[in-house]
Write a protein that holds these residues in place. Structure first.
Motif, PDB file in Angstrom:
ATOM      1  N   SER A  53       0.819  -1.224   0.000  1.00 21.95           N
ATOM      2  CA  SER A  53       0.000   0.000   0.000  1.00 21.95           C
ATOM      3  C   SER A  53       0.846   1.264   0.000  1.00 21.95           C
ATOM      4  O   SER A  53       0.321   2.377  -0.065  1.00 21.95           O
ATOM      5  CB  SER A  53      -0.931  -0.004   1.209  1.00 21.95           C
ATOM      6  OG  SER A  53      -0.155  -0.018   2.405  1.00 21.95           O
TER       7      SER A  53
ATOM      8  N   GLN B  54       1.909   7.899  -6.284  1.00 24.84           N
ATOM      9  CA  GLN B  54       0.855   6.884  -6.385  1.00 24.84           C
ATOM     10  C   GLN B  54       0.895   6.214  -7.760  1.00 24.84           C
ATOM     11  O   GLN B  54       0.781   4.998  -7.890  1.00 24.84           O
ATOM     12  CB  GLN B  54      -0.527   7.533  -6.158  1.00 24.84           C
ATOM     13  CG  GLN B  54      -0.725   8.133  -4.759  1.00 24.84           C
ATOM     14  CD  GLN B  54      -0.791   7.073  -3.677  1.00 24.84           C
ATOM     15  OE1 GLN B  54      -0.945   5.874  -3.954  1.00 24.84           O
ATOM     16  NE2 GLN B  54      -0.653   7.485  -2.421  1.00 24.84           N
ATOM     17  N   ASP B  55       1.069   7.053  -8.802  1.00 21.88           N
ATOM     18  CA  ASP B  55       1.125   6.498 -10.157  1.00 21.88           C
ATOM     19  C   ASP B  55       2.334   5.593 -10.332  1.00 21.88           C
ATOM     20  O   ASP B  55       2.260   4.533 -10.987  1.00 21.88           O
ATOM     21  CB  ASP B  55       1.173   7.623 -11.182  1.00 21.88           C
ATOM     22  CG  ASP B  55      -0.111   8.454 -11.178  1.00 21.88           C
ATOM     23  OD1 ASP B  55      -1.130   7.926 -10.727  1.00 21.88           O
ATOM     24  OD2 ASP B  55      -0.044   9.636 -11.643  1.00 21.88           O
TER      25      ASP B  55
ATOM     26  N   LEU C 181       3.809   3.788  -7.996  1.00 23.50           N
ATOM     27  CA  LEU C 181       3.589   2.532  -7.288  1.00 23.50           C
ATOM     28  C   LEU C 181       2.733   1.576  -8.120  1.00 23.50           C
ATOM     29  O   LEU C 181       2.979   0.367  -8.157  1.00 23.50           O
ATOM     30  CB  LEU C 181       2.923   2.793  -5.935  1.00 23.50           C
ATOM     31  CG  LEU C 181       3.794   3.494  -4.875  1.00 23.50           C
ATOM     32  CD1 LEU C 181       2.973   3.834  -3.645  1.00 23.50           C
ATOM     33  CD2 LEU C 181       4.993   2.634  -4.512  1.00 23.50           C
ATOM     34  N   LYS C 182       1.736   2.141  -8.798  1.00 19.77           N
ATOM     35  CA  LYS C 182       0.887   1.308  -9.645  1.00 19.77           C
ATOM     36  C   LYS C 182       1.705   0.714 -10.798  1.00 19.77           C
ATOM     37  O   LYS C 182       1.579  -0.473 -11.124  1.00 19.77           O
ATOM     38  CB  LYS C 182      -0.269   2.132 -10.204  1.00 19.77           C
ATOM     39  CG  LYS C 182      -1.302   2.517  -9.154  1.00 19.77           C
ATOM     40  CD  LYS C 182      -2.406   3.367  -9.807  1.00 19.77           C
ATOM     41  CE  LYS C 182      -3.422   3.824  -8.759  1.00 19.77           C
ATOM     42  NZ  LYS C 182      -4.482   4.671  -9.356  1.00 19.77           N
ATOM     43  N   ILE C 183       2.532   1.559 -11.400  1.00 17.97           N
ATOM     44  CA  ILE C 183       3.342   1.084 -12.531  1.00 17.97           C
ATOM     45  C   ILE C 183       4.345   0.046 -12.060  1.00 17.97           C
ATOM     46  O   ILE C 183       4.534  -1.008 -12.687  1.00 17.97           O
ATOM     47  CB  ILE C 183       4.060   2.261 -13.209  1.00 17.97           C
ATOM     48  CG1 ILE C 183       3.029   3.235 -13.800  1.00 17.97           C
ATOM     49  CG2 ILE C 183       5.035   1.790 -14.278  1.00 17.97           C
ATOM     50  CD1 ILE C 183       3.614   4.535 -14.286  1.00 17.97           C
TER      51      ILE C 183
ATOM     52  N   SER D 242       4.130  -1.983  -9.561  1.00 20.00           N
ATOM     53  CA  SER D 242       3.503  -3.251  -9.153  1.00 20.00           C
ATOM     54  C   SER D 242       3.344  -4.188 -10.342  1.00 20.00           C
ATOM     55  O   SER D 242       3.226  -5.401 -10.176  1.00 20.00           O
ATOM     56  CB  SER D 242       2.150  -2.971  -8.498  1.00 20.00           C
ATOM     57  OG  SER D 242       1.248  -2.409  -9.459  1.00 20.00           O
ATOM     58  N   GLN D 243       3.339  -3.643 -11.518  1.00 20.63           N
ATOM     59  CA  GLN D 243       3.155  -4.446 -12.726  1.00 20.63           C
ATOM     60  C   GLN D 243       4.492  -4.799 -13.388  1.00 20.63           C
ATOM     61  O   GLN D 243       4.564  -5.651 -14.266  1.00 20.63           O
ATOM     62  CB  GLN D 243       2.274  -3.691 -13.722  1.00 20.63           C
ATOM     63  CG  GLN D 243       0.881  -3.392 -13.176  1.00 20.63           C
ATOM     64  CD  GLN D 243       0.104  -2.451 -14.082  1.00 20.63           C
ATOM     65  OE1 GLN D 243       0.555  -2.121 -15.167  1.00 20.63           O
ATOM     66  NE2 GLN D 243      -1.083  -2.043 -13.632  1.00 20.63           N
TER      67      GLN D 243
ATOM     68  N   SER E  41       9.642  -3.969  -7.295  1.00 20.62           N
ATOM     69  CA  SER E  41       8.569  -4.695  -6.590  1.00 20.62           C
ATOM     70  C   SER E  41       9.090  -6.002  -5.995  1.00 20.62           C
ATOM     71  O   SER E  41      10.044  -6.592  -6.505  1.00 20.62           O
ATOM     72  CB  SER E  41       7.420  -4.976  -7.551  1.00 20.62           C
ATOM     73  OG  SER E  41       7.852  -5.797  -8.625  1.00 20.62           O
TER      74      SER E  41
END
Length: 524
Positions: free
Chosen positions: A48, A85-86, A88-90, A92-93, A120
């Protein structure tokens, strides 16, 4: 028995498990120590984005200790929260994310420019378990880069200004070159239309410039003259050879020397050294055509000669007639006798003028014949001195002459030298006021006889002294006090002395007197 062996195996497995746990604990401790002392600021965050652990370098960079920062969201440390935030999303992938420049806000609110790295962490099933975050402080590099960019911009601006200035200079240079070319063409036009002939030699004695008049005077084309050195120039033709004989192979400086180039064609030759910034850069030869002046001079001399000859006979008749009248003075009244004596003196002056004019004409025509013989110079001086003592007495002038003991044997035309001496001494007596002094001196030095006559007369004005030996010269100060005189005596005297291989000169100061000298070579 079987149970015993099973228990023994279990015990062994328990020991191995205990040892394995100890090894795992040691590895965990090693990893924690390695993570803590890693020089790169690193933190461990959950899926998170909450901070789980940080190393010592991360603490030093942010100003927070591990207790303060653990549990905070990673975005709380950065100015660009949405962008975190953006990221972290990128991340995670993807397995990892390349650096991203962000602004870190320290505990003391100081801002630092950093490069952020995200990697990650996933379990065996591929489920996201968190992220490793690496941070590199690039504040100094960013400042250096910004400073470099600023300097590059300034330098670029300077270069642009320099470029513009250079273009202006080039434009000015081109304009100056154009003006210089125009001035050069004007100068060449002036030189080419000059009425005098011009030759220019460089410092290596080679001809670098010839104008059309010089080609005409010398009878040689410009093409043949250019780049010729002085020796080659002398061999071009007879005219060039005569020029060389005057200026010499060393290019001597001469002033207004008459040179007969051919037949009745005369030039006046003058040379000048050309200097630039005190350095000699060229040698200028000026050829001035004086053929017309020489022709006029010859015609004038011929006229004077003819007129003087025509006057000589009637003046001689008048002289003898007046002499006869004076011899019969017993039959004349005093007034008649005075009138005849004045007429006789006037006639004598006219005869002297005619004789002077004839002498000048002979000198100019080269017909002034000399009949030299060996004599004692002091005897000639003595004769002149004796003949003029009465004039000195009448004018109340102290008249002296001094002669050194050694002999002064010279080979001269007695009549001509006596005339030269008389001219000098008579001038001294005529232009010295009553109560003055005239001194004649005769001596020798280095194989030469030296004659001198010194007076305390009116002197010669300084601005007129360069014309003393020219024809018909009379000082402005003496014309007022002595109306008689032809102005030819010194011209004749100079020619006589120089024709005998001597030299004549003078020194004068207006109001104080004059001294003339001349020298003649001794025979013995």
């Amino acid at each position: 028995m079987l149970l015993f062996f099973q228990q023994k195996r279990v015990k062994k497995l328990q020991e191995e498990l205990k040892k394995l746990k100890e090894d795992l604990n040691d590895l965990a401790t090693y990893l924690d120590d390695f993570f803590a002392f890693l020089p790169l600021p690193v933190c461990d965050i959950g899926p998170s984005g909450l901070i789980v652990n940080v190393n010592r370098s991360f603490e030093e960079l942010t100003g927070y200790d591990a207790v303060e920062i653990t549990g905070a969201h990673i975005s709380d440390l950065f100015l660009e929260k949405t962008e975190i935030q953006d990221l972290l999303k990128i991340a995670s992938q993807k397995a990892h994310l390349k650096e991203k420049e962000l602004t870190l806000i320290k505990k003391d609110k100081e801002k630092k420019f950093v490069d952020l790295y995200l990697a990650s962490r996933k379990d065996k099933e591929g489920n996201l378990t968190g992220f490793f975050v690496g941070v590199i402080d690039v504040t100094v590099f960013k400042q250096l880069r910004e400073e470099m960019e600023r300097k590059i911009k300034e330098r670029t601006k300077d270069l642009e200004e320099s470029r513009k200035a250079l273009l202006n200079i080039l434009e000015d240079t081109e304009e100056a070159r154009r003006r210089a070319e125009e001035e050069k063409r004007k100068t060449e036009a002036i030189i080419n239309n000059f009425e005098d002939g011009l030759l220019v030699f460089d410092t290596e004695k080679k001809i670098t410039l010839v104008n059309p008049k010089a080609e005409e005077f010398l009878g040689v084309s410009k093409r043949r003259l250019l780049d010729k050195n002085i020796e080659e120039f002398c061999r071009l033709n007879t005219k060039c050879k005569k020029i060389c004989q005057t200026i010499g192979s060393e290019l001597n400086e001469v002033f207004r020397i008459e040179v007969p180039l051919s037949g009745q064609f005369y030039i006046e030759l003058t040379t000048r050294s050309v200097f630039y910034q005190r350095k000699k850069i060229a040698y200028l030869v000026i050829l001035h055509d004086i053929t017309r002046e020489k022709l006029i001079e010859q015609m004038k001399s011929q006229f004077v000669s003819v007129a003087a000859h025509q006057l000589r006979t009637p003046l001689s008749i008048i002289k003898w007639s007046l002499s006869l009248l004076l011899e019969s003075s017993g039959k004349l009244t005093k007034e008649q006798k005075d009138l005849i004596e004045k007429s006789y003196q006037t006639n004598e002056r006219m005869i002297r003028l005619v004789n002077d004019l004839l002498n000048v004409a002979r000198i100019e025509e080269g017909r002034f014949v000399y009949r030299p013989k060996i004599v004692e110079l002091s005897e000639l001086v003595q004769r002149v001195y004796d003949s003029l003592k009465d004039l000195a007495k009448r004018k109340n002038i102290k008249f002296e002459w001094h002669n050194t003991e050694e002999k002064k044997i010279v080979k001269v035309d007695v009549e001509k030298i006596e005339l030269a001496i008389r001219n000098l001494v008579e001038n001294a007596l005529h232009y010295t006021p009553s109560g003055g002094k005239v001194t004649i001196t005769l001596s020798t030095e280095k194989g030469k006889a030296i004659f001198s006559v010194k007076d305390t007369g009116v002197g010669i004005p300084k601005d007129q002294q360069d014309r003393v030996f020219s024809k018909f010269f009379r000082g402005s100060n003496v014309v007022k006090m002595e109306t008689e005189g032809t102005g030819l005596g010194l011209f004749i005297t100079k020619n006589i002395i120089e024709a005998h291989g001597g030299k004549i000169w003078f020194k004068s100061e207006e109001g104080k007197g004059t001294q003339f000298w001349f020298t003649l070579p001794l025979v013995i």
